[in-house]
Enzyme design. Structure first.
Site, PDB file in Angstrom:
ATOM      1  N   THR A 178      38.079  61.922  31.887  1.00 27.11           N
ATOM      2  CA  THR A 178      39.283  61.138  32.172  1.00 27.11           C
ATOM      3  C   THR A 178      39.946  60.589  30.916  1.00 27.11           C
ATOM      4  O   THR A 178      40.936  59.879  30.996  1.00 27.11           O
ATOM      5  CB  THR A 178      38.951  59.967  33.131  1.00 27.11           C
ATOM      6  OG1 THR A 178      37.864  59.222  32.561  1.00 27.11           O
ATOM      7  CG2 THR A 178      38.539  60.483  34.498  1.00 27.11           C
ATOM      8  N   GLY A 179      39.419  60.914  29.755  1.00 25.35           N
ATOM      9  CA  GLY A 179      40.074  60.513  28.506  1.00 25.35           C
ATOM     10  C   GLY A 179      41.428  61.190  28.367  1.00 25.35           C
ATOM     11  O   GLY A 179      41.737  62.136  29.094  1.00 25.35           O
ATOM     12  N   ARG A 180      42.230  60.701  27.420  1.00 26.50           N
ATOM     13  CA  ARG A 180      43.604  61.181  27.272  1.00 26.50           C
ATOM     14  C   ARG A 180      43.667  62.695  27.047  1.00 26.50           C
ATOM     15  O   ARG A 180      44.338  63.427  27.764  1.00 26.50           O
ATOM     16  CB  ARG A 180      44.256  60.445  26.093  1.00 26.50           C
ATOM     17  CG  ARG A 180      45.741  60.702  25.937  1.00 26.50           C
ATOM     18  CD  ARG A 180      46.340  59.859  24.815  1.00 26.50           C
ATOM     19  NE  ARG A 180      45.909  60.331  23.508  1.00 26.50           N
ATOM     20  CZ  ARG A 180      46.731  60.876  22.596  1.00 26.50           C
ATOM     21  NH1 ARG A 180      47.999  61.004  22.861  1.00 26.50           N
ATOM     22  NH2 ARG A 180      46.270  61.285  21.437  1.00 26.50           N
ATOM     23  N   LYS A 190      33.878  56.350  36.661  1.00 31.78           N
ATOM     24  CA  LYS A 190      35.095  56.891  37.268  1.00 31.78           C
ATOM     25  C   LYS A 190      34.791  57.838  38.424  1.00 31.78           C
ATOM     26  O   LYS A 190      35.667  58.566  38.874  1.00 31.78           O
ATOM     27  CB  LYS A 190      35.924  57.631  36.203  1.00 31.78           C
ATOM     28  CG  LYS A 190      36.575  56.735  35.148  1.00 31.78           C
ATOM     29  CD  LYS A 190      37.923  56.209  35.646  1.00 31.78           C
ATOM     30  CE  LYS A 190      38.586  55.273  34.661  1.00 31.78           C
ATOM     31  NZ  LYS A 190      39.388  55.932  33.657  1.00 31.78           N
ATOM     32  N   ILE A 207      33.840  69.538  21.590  1.00 32.41           N
ATOM     33  CA  ILE A 207      35.208  69.498  21.066  1.00 32.41           C
ATOM     34  C   ILE A 207      35.355  68.338  20.081  1.00 32.41           C
ATOM     35  O   ILE A 207      36.129  68.402  19.129  1.00 32.41           O
ATOM     36  CB  ILE A 207      36.213  69.316  22.224  1.00 32.41           C
ATOM     37  CG1 ILE A 207      36.045  70.431  23.261  1.00 32.41           C
ATOM     38  CG2 ILE A 207      37.646  69.243  21.705  1.00 32.41           C
ATOM     39  CD1 ILE A 207      36.285  71.831  22.769  1.00 32.41           C
ATOM     40  N   THR A 208      34.584  67.284  20.299  1.00 37.93           N
ATOM     41  CA  THR A 208      34.665  66.066  19.491  1.00 37.93           C
ATOM     42  C   THR A 208      34.553  66.377  17.992  1.00 37.93           C
ATOM     43  O   THR A 208      33.708  67.163  17.578  1.00 37.93           O
ATOM     44  CB  THR A 208      33.513  65.122  19.897  1.00 37.93           C
ATOM     45  OG1 THR A 208      33.521  64.998  21.312  1.00 37.93           O
ATOM     46  CG2 THR A 208      33.663  63.771  19.236  1.00 37.93           C
ATOM     47  N   GLU A 209      35.428  65.729  17.205  1.00 36.79           N
ATOM     48  CA  GLU A 209      35.339  65.826  15.746  1.00 36.79           C
ATOM     49  C   GLU A 209      34.539  64.648  15.215  1.00 36.79           C
ATOM     50  O   GLU A 209      34.368  63.657  15.905  1.00 36.79           O
ATOM     51  CB  GLU A 209      36.748  65.763  15.130  1.00 36.79           C
ATOM     52  CG  GLU A 209      37.648  66.900  15.553  1.00 36.79           C
ATOM     53  CD  GLU A 209      39.044  66.775  14.933  1.00 36.79           C
ATOM     54  OE1 GLU A 209      39.147  66.228  13.817  1.00 36.79           O
ATOM     55  OE2 GLU A 209      39.992  67.222  15.574  1.00 36.79           O
ATOM     56  N   HIS A 236      30.683  70.909  -0.656  1.00 31.06           N
ATOM     57  CA  HIS A 236      29.713  70.393   0.300  1.00 31.06           C
ATOM     58  C   HIS A 236      28.344  70.303  -0.356  1.00 31.06           C
ATOM     59  O   HIS A 236      28.026  71.045  -1.252  1.00 31.06           O
ATOM     60  CB  HIS A 236      29.629  71.304   1.513  1.00 31.06           C
ATOM     61  CG  HIS A 236      30.822  71.212   2.388  1.00 31.06           C
ATOM     62  ND1 HIS A 236      31.985  71.869   2.083  1.00 31.06           N
ATOM     63  CD2 HIS A 236      31.045  70.535   3.524  1.00 31.06           C
ATOM     64  CE1 HIS A 236      32.867  71.600   3.027  1.00 31.06           C
ATOM     65  NE2 HIS A 236      32.324  70.796   3.907  1.00 31.06           N
TER      66      HIS A 236
END
Lengths: 328, 416
Positions: free
Chosen positions: A19-21, A46, A103-105, A262
């Site tokens: 339900t996040g944007r 939710k 998907i999260t960065e 890196h």
């Protein structure tokens, strides 16, 4: 079965953090474009909400037990904030889900490491973090990849596009689509240091898939995942044409000590730099169908010269004219 | 984020029991420094900068004369090292060094695991050590690392000093725990010295390189303050850019790294920005900045970053370039935000009319957005070309190069 393990006609997706944007927008868009792939959403607190075109549950476990859709869920798409990703992945792995997209960065590296070790232990497929998702034009899509109108970039064909950058995955599909090549599978693997799905993992997965006519690989500096792909190809682990572009050579011209490199580069001495990745792929290209493009847009001529057949007629052939010009 | 040596010593080495020399850090030779120098027979003085290879730049000095030590401290506390200004100096006891080892912990992407890297031949740059003398222990289970495992590793690689086997294995576990618990990307000790202290051999970390994960569960910027990646303090424009995204999570427009060139980049998306900058450089354009705008920022954010990018003196051209956005509205970012910035700068007399522009962009509402930008170009007398995604993204910098050569006699750099 139509489509690779990443996304196929049997794929049923549960979205964690639904339900996040961003997630709710992606669910609505995807359900409009490719109805039926997303089965459920999960957001604690939710459960029962009707704001999305799919049922929403408080926990993953509830969604898996749902008599109507529970059995059809086999893939998870994770959209929770960075510090909650480890929890969400463990929830999915413990729920028996075998294909997971993160998907999260900005997932903490330490959490990524724990996730990777768990993934190996359980034999799951995890793509990401920082994945944009997957596009298989003959099946549909997972995630936001391609936006509201993916037809600009994606049409069914024989290319596999593997990219650390999500945006470039789409940009590349579009560049090829405008010149006659379609996509079989585009996968945004993300650029995290600890990557759960690497180029070599994808090549190993797809090496015997007859739908694959050629591979476009987009790399970046840092780590050794591009080199691992080159080594695998050289060892005979993948025999189809591969066109590669590695960005980031310019970082090597930055002043001494600039912290672009890196940490991984220290481990694998001589690895990690864009120029080393290019050199390694070029070595593989001596005895295998591998070409490295100097400019990014030369990927098109690389695929052409490797003999990958066009999937449809050219849509752009001439010198491109500007839409507007105020200079003569 | 890279820590200064004194930060690493104070906040990490002490806590994880990694032995270091006695030391004092100060910005100027204050009483503490004078007292310290008085007590020690000889001291090592180092400039506190983030850039590496300080020794080669003459920013590390050994001094035994007490008066001279204060002068050296003054010099090293304020000098520039590879263009980076020292924030102070560290003065440490001079050790009686018998041997120098190399030790680090970092992530190995080959194994997708933390790796402990050790060599008995430390003291020089790790790149200069013969690879056959560097040994790696991959941590297979990140949550249980014990000294016995390290002793097995050390014995396996033929570590020569059996007296040190236990203390070294315990120290390495402490270093690993520091790496894991502080959420570091790299923790490097070079040299890790074997020092003679009275009649005993003692292991001491004579340097501290710590790179923390910027994405750690607690951001290192919270604890140590924001820090640029360029090994120099942030410029005014860079500081202004950071403010754009603060307290407003709608999209991202506040990334700006200032460089020396004359071609401004207004680029979108991580991958798209990188390949565009790359191609511009390969084509011999001297770029004035790096940026990476994305995630559908509102018009006011785009307005602000555009003004910052265009405020750099000496610009000759601007490249506005991005792929086909999935999410970012082209009418909002280019048609409203950028166009308003140009209108206002023109009205304020701050818009350079000689700039040459190339725009290449697509995505939601791009037809409208590019048309609005074109109208803005016309009313402000801006010279340039506007493309959509029919032009491959990296042909945009090449097109700009052609226009610059033709219209302003630009001489591209000879890169090859």
């Amino acid at each position: 079965m139509k489509g690779p393990v990443y996304l196929n006609e049997k794929t049923g997706v549960v979205v964690i953090g639904a339900t996040g944007r961003e997630a709710s927008q992606v669910i609505r868009e995807s359900e409009t474009l490719y109805p039926g792939i997303v089965k459920a959403g999960v957001t604690p607190g939710k459960g029962g909400s009707t704001e999305l075109p799919v049922p929403v549950f408080d926990t993953l476990s509830q969604s898996l037990q749902d008599p109507k859709i529970g059995n059809s869920i086999n893939t998870a798409l994770i959209y929770v904030p960075p510090v909650s990703v480890l929890d969400a992945v463990m929830e999915c792995l413990d729920g028996g889900i075998k294909v997971i997209y993160v998907i999260t960065e900005h997932v903490p590296i330490r959490d990524s490491e724990i996730i990777y070790q768990e993934k190996v232990r359980r034999g799951a497929v995890i793509v990401g973090g920082t994945s944009l998702g997957c596009f298989v034009p003959s099946v549909g899509r997972i995630g936001a990849i391609g936006g509201k109108d993916p037809s600009i970039a994606f049409k069914a064909g024989g290319l596999v596009i593997i990219s650390k950058s999500g945006g470039l995955t789409v940009t590349t599909a579009e560049m090829f689509r405008r010149r006659g090549w379609g996509t079989y599978c585009a996968l945004a693997i993300g650029g995290d240091i600890i990557s759960n799905t690497t180029y070599a993992d994808v090549l190993a997965e797809l090496k015997d898939d007859p739908n694959v006519k050629g591979v476009v690989m987009l790399g970046e500096p840092g780590g050794s995942y591009e080199e691992q792909a080159a080594e695998m190809i050289q060892a005979g682990g993948f025999n189809k044409p591969v066109a590669a572009f590695i960005s980031g050579r310019f970082q090597e011209r930055m002043p001494e000590g600039v912290a672009f490199g890196h940490a991984g580069a220290i481990v694998e001495r001589g690895m990690g730099k864009a120029s080393d990745k290019i050199a390694r792929l070029e070595v593989a290209g001596k005895n295998h169908p591998v070409k490295v493009a100097f400019y990014y847009h030369e990927l098109v001529s690389a695929i052409e010269s490797l003999g990958v057949p066009r999937d449809f007629e050219d849509s752009v052939t001439d010198h491109v004219k500007p839409l507007y010009s105020t200079i003569s | 984020m890279k820590l200064y040596e004194h930060e690493a010593l104070e906040s990490i080495y002490k806590k994880y029991k990694i032995p270091s020399p006695r030391f004092v850090f100060a910005t100027e030779p204050n009483d503490k420094v004078r007292e310290f120098v008085e007590k020690e027979p000889a001291v090592v003085i180092k400039s506190m900068v983030l850039v590496g290879k300080r020794g080669k730049a003459g920013a590390v000095k050994v001094v035994s004369d007490k008066v001279q030590a204060i002068d050296v401290f003054k010099d090293l506390a304020s000098r520039e090292v590879y263009g980076e200004k020292s924030i102070g100096a560290l003065v440490a006891e001079k050790l009686d060094i018998k041997k120098e080892f190399y030790l680090s912990v970092t992530y190995s992407t080959k194994d997708r695991a933390p790796a402990i890297i050790f060599s008995e031949h430390g003291g020089m740059d790790v790149e200069d050590i013969n690879p056959s003398l560097i040994h790696t222990h991959v941590v297979k289970d990140v949550r249980s690392v014990y000294p016995y495992q390290i002793r097995n590793f050390l014995v396996e690689i033929g570590f020569s000093d059996s007296d040190l086997l236990r203390p070294l294995s315990e120290l390495i576990v402490n270093v690993y725990n520091a790496f894991w618990q502080t959420e570091a990307r790299l923790l490097e000790i070079n040299p890790l010295v074997v020092a003679q202290v009275a009649d005993k051999k003692k292991l001491v970390a004579a340097d501290a390189v710590v790179l923390l994960d910027d994405d750690a569960s607690v951001s290192p910027a919270v604890r140590y303050g924001a820090r640029g990646g360029m090994g120099r303090p942030l410029t005014q424009r860079e500081q202004d850019a950071i403010l754009i995204d603060q307290g407003d999570h709608r999209g991202k427009a506040g990334s700006y790294v200032e460089l020396d060139g004359d071609v401004a980049l207004m680029t979108f998306g991580g991958g798209g920005s990188t390949v565009t900058a790359e191609t511009a450089i390969e084509a011999g354009l001297r770029i004035a900045n790096l940026t990476d705008i994305g995630g559908n920022p509102p018009a006011e954010k785009m307005y602000k970053i555009a003004r910052i990018i265009l405020s750099k003196p000496g610009l000759k051209a601007v490249l506005v370039c991005g792929g086909t956005a999935s999410n970012t509205r082209i009418d909002v970012t280019l048609g409203e935000g950028l166009a308003k910035a140009l209108d206002d700068m023109k009205a304020e007399g701050k818009l350079n009319p000689d700039l040459v522009w190339v725009v290449r962009r697509s995505g939601p509402e791009y037809v409208k957005g590019l048309r609005m930008l074109h109208e803005c170009f016309v009313r402000n007398g801006i010279r340039g070309e506007i493309y959509d995604s029919q032009l491959p993204i990296t042909e945009a910098p090449l097109r700009l190069r052609e226009l610059m050569i033709k219209h302003i006699a630009y001489k591209p750099e000879d890169i090859a």
